[in-house]
Design an enzyme around this catalytic site. Structure first.
Site, PDB file in Angstrom:
ATOM      1  N   HIS A  73       0.833  -1.218   0.000  1.00  0.00           N
ATOM      2  CA  HIS A  73       0.000   0.000   0.000  1.00  0.00           C
ATOM      3  C   HIS A  73       0.858   1.255   0.000  1.00  0.00           C
ATOM      4  CE1 HIS A  73      -3.265  -2.785   1.163  1.00  0.00           C
ATOM      5  NE2 HIS A  73      -2.338  -3.312   1.945  1.00  0.00           N
ATOM      6  N   SER A  92      14.064  21.340 -17.479  1.00  0.00           N
ATOM      7  CA  SER A  92      12.844  22.086 -17.775  1.00  0.00           C
ATOM      8  C   SER A  92      13.238  23.385 -18.463  1.00  0.00           C
ATOM      9  CB  SER A  92      12.107  22.385 -16.473  1.00  0.00           C
ATOM     10  OG  SER A  92      11.225  23.467 -16.661  1.00  0.00           O
ATOM     11  N   LYS A 145      15.217  21.672 -12.366  1.00  0.00           N
ATOM     12  CA  LYS A 145      14.596  20.388 -12.629  1.00  0.00           C
ATOM     13  C   LYS A 145      15.510  19.383 -13.332  1.00  0.00           C
ATOM     14  CE  LYS A 145      10.811  19.283 -12.129  1.00  0.00           C
ATOM     15  NZ  LYS A 145       9.593  19.695 -12.838  1.00  0.00           N
ATOM     16  N   GLU A 194       9.382   7.756 -17.674  1.00  0.00           N
ATOM     17  CA  GLU A 194       8.018   8.268 -17.887  1.00  0.00           C
ATOM     18  C   GLU A 194       7.499   7.849 -19.251  1.00  0.00           C
ATOM     19  OE1 GLU A 194       8.067  12.280 -15.085  1.00  0.00           O
ATOM     20  OE2 GLU A 194       8.546  12.439 -17.194  1.00  0.00           O
TER      21      GLU A 194
END
Ligand code: ARG
Length: 485
Positions: free
Chosen positions: A173, A294, A300, A307
């Site tokens: 979880h 970025s 970033k 991804e």
């Protein structure tokens, strides 16, 4: 004014006799839009090498059986060698007028060698030809994928071995559950990839059967030798029903299903890499070459590659659904619907191949931040189960032990410490409400409350003890034919 659409005119003057293989039957040419809509040459030219291989095997069989002359075969082989060279050099003039890879090559062959080229299609149809080409193409793709899975696995094993003893919180979880080692965690993905490889190898068996000889749907009246063609092309056996052979694409669906599962596994791993790389977690760092910055936020470093793996899993799943849907309503035998099988299939193979190539490199280059992993372990009472097991081994029923440890965790929360930081007395006081618990605690309890003690105790096969992780890596290496490493 000549009206070429009247039946009278069409009877004497086939509309486009030079361009179409079937134009004798038709009174008017298709529109440009229909031509473009029905053509597949823009994408099926990828199967040119397989088309030529299949045609050569067919021609050799025809000559052996005396269906075409030996000179015809010589001419066909010469023409095909030239065509193969032209395609390789990018000189081949692919034409939409000839619809697909099969007609393009056949037309060029006839232009080069004359009548022998026109004899090649004897006893064959594009229906069994295309089914053969796809199977040859897919077999090559599967072999490539199997090699790449093995490469990915061997990189994964290296990292797993290095971190066979590196503690990491195991989660359920997404809450800290029990200590595991990072090597054990990675070996979970090894097991998934092992089943992926099995699935591709199994799918290959059903891909590797020869449709050629089924002709359009009913077989052919020529005295063909299908076994000869099968062995020329390296197929294990022939397809035993002509209707089935030209129409079903279940082998392609199976390939897409195996691909969807492989991508799903890599997508799960990607999700973990992304999470682990988040500064809030900070368990790993990915090499810069798999990340981008970025354009607006200078600080970033984004995990773009994992991804995209996660994102591309969606298109692979989509291709599987596309092929299942393509097939479900088709009556026997071949229908033009089947031409739509190629783009999803090619795209799936391309995506899987690129993903595996990039993953092998990426997984080998992750930087593991062992201190952060250990830090997270000290925040979630990860050895609570070990404490309960300790009490059970001293004779307390499991439910009572569970209750006693829950009280200890609540006391630790109040004190703001982890379980191993309690003194023996504090632990006893925390458990006082559960009869029989406190008096079973001894100094030896601190042996099981440590992460190392917890890990070492799970020493059965499939457990997370460092020695078991090393054994799993060794077994995996033997399975991959890599020896003891
Ligand atoms: N381009 C076609 C395909 O990909 C080849 C088979 C065409 N057969 C036919 N009867 N129109 O499926």
């Amino acid at each position: 004014m000549t009206d070429t659409t009247t039946p009278a005119a069409s009877a004497n003057a086939p509309a486009d006799a030079s361009a179409k293989a079937w134009s004798g039957r038709f009174s008017e040419p298709v529109s440009e839009l229909v031509k473009r809509y029905t053509a597949s040459v823009s994408f099926d030219q990828r199967m040119a090498a397989q088309d030529i291989r299949g045609s050569l095997a067919h021609a050799r069989m025809l000559a052996r059986q005396g269906i075409i002359g030996t000179q015809d075969l010589v001419d066909i082989e010469r023409g095909m060698a030239q065509i193969a060279g032209e395609i390789e050099r990018g000189e081949f003039a692919w034409s939409l007028d000839d619809e697909d890879v099969h007609l393009n090559i056949e037309k060029r062959l006839t232009a080069l060698v004359g009548d022998a080229g026109k004899r090649l299609h004897t006893g064959r149809s594009r229906n069994d030809q295309v089914a053969t080409d796809i199977r040859l193409w897919l077999r090559d793709a599967i072999d490539r994928i199997l090699g790449l899975i093995a490469e990915f696995q061997s990189r994964l094993l290296e990292v797993a071995e290095t971190h066979a003893g590196t503690p990491l919180p195991g989660f359920t979880h997404l809450q800290v559950a029990q200590p595991v080692t990072f090597g054990h965690h990675l070996m979970a993905y090894f097991e998934m990839s092992r089943r992926d490889a099995e699935r591709f190898a199994d799918c290959r068996k059903r891909v590797n059967r020869l449709p050629l000889g089924s002709a359009a749907l009913a077989g052919t009246s020529y005295p063909i030798d299908r076994e000869f063609v099968a062995s020329e092309l390296g197929f294990d056996e022939v397809c035993y029903n002509s209707l089935d052979a030209v129409s079903d694409r279940d082998f392609a669906i199976e390939f897409c299903a195996a691909s969807a599962l492989l991508m799903t596994h890599l997508s799960r791993l990607s999700e973990e890499l992304i999470l682990w790389m988040s500064p809030r977690v900070g368990f790993i760092d990915l090499a810069d070459r798999f990340c981008t910055g970025s354009s607006i936020m200078p600080q970033k470093k984004n995990p773009d590659v994992p991804e995209l793996v996660r994102g591309k899993t969606g298109r692979v799943n989509g291709s599987l659904v596309a092929l299942l849907t393509l097939m479900k309503g088709q009556p026997l035998a071949y229908n033009k619907d089947n031409q739509e099988d190629k783009e999803p299939l090619f795209d799936t193979a391309d995506t899987v191949i690129d993903t595996l190539r990039i993953y092998a490199d990426m997984i080998g280059g992750i930087r593991v931040k062992a201190e952060a992993m250990r830090g997270a372990l000290s925040q979630g009472y990860a050895t609570a189960t070990d404490l309960a097991d300790y009490l059970v081994k001293k004779g307390l029923p499991f439910r009572d032990a569970h209750e006693a440890v829950a009280l200890a965790v609540r006391a630790a929360e109040v004190k703001g410490c982890d379980l191993p930081q309690f003194t023996l007395d504090e632990l006893r006081i925390a458990m006082a409400h559960v009869p029989g618990a406190a008096e079973r605690l001894g100094e030896d309890v601190f042996g099981v409350l440590t992460v190392e003690g917890s890990l070492a105790s799970r020493k059965h096969i499939g457990g997370t003890a460092p020695e078991q992780v090393r054994a799993a890596v060794a077994r995996a290496r033997i399975g991959l034919g890599l020896g003891q490493g």
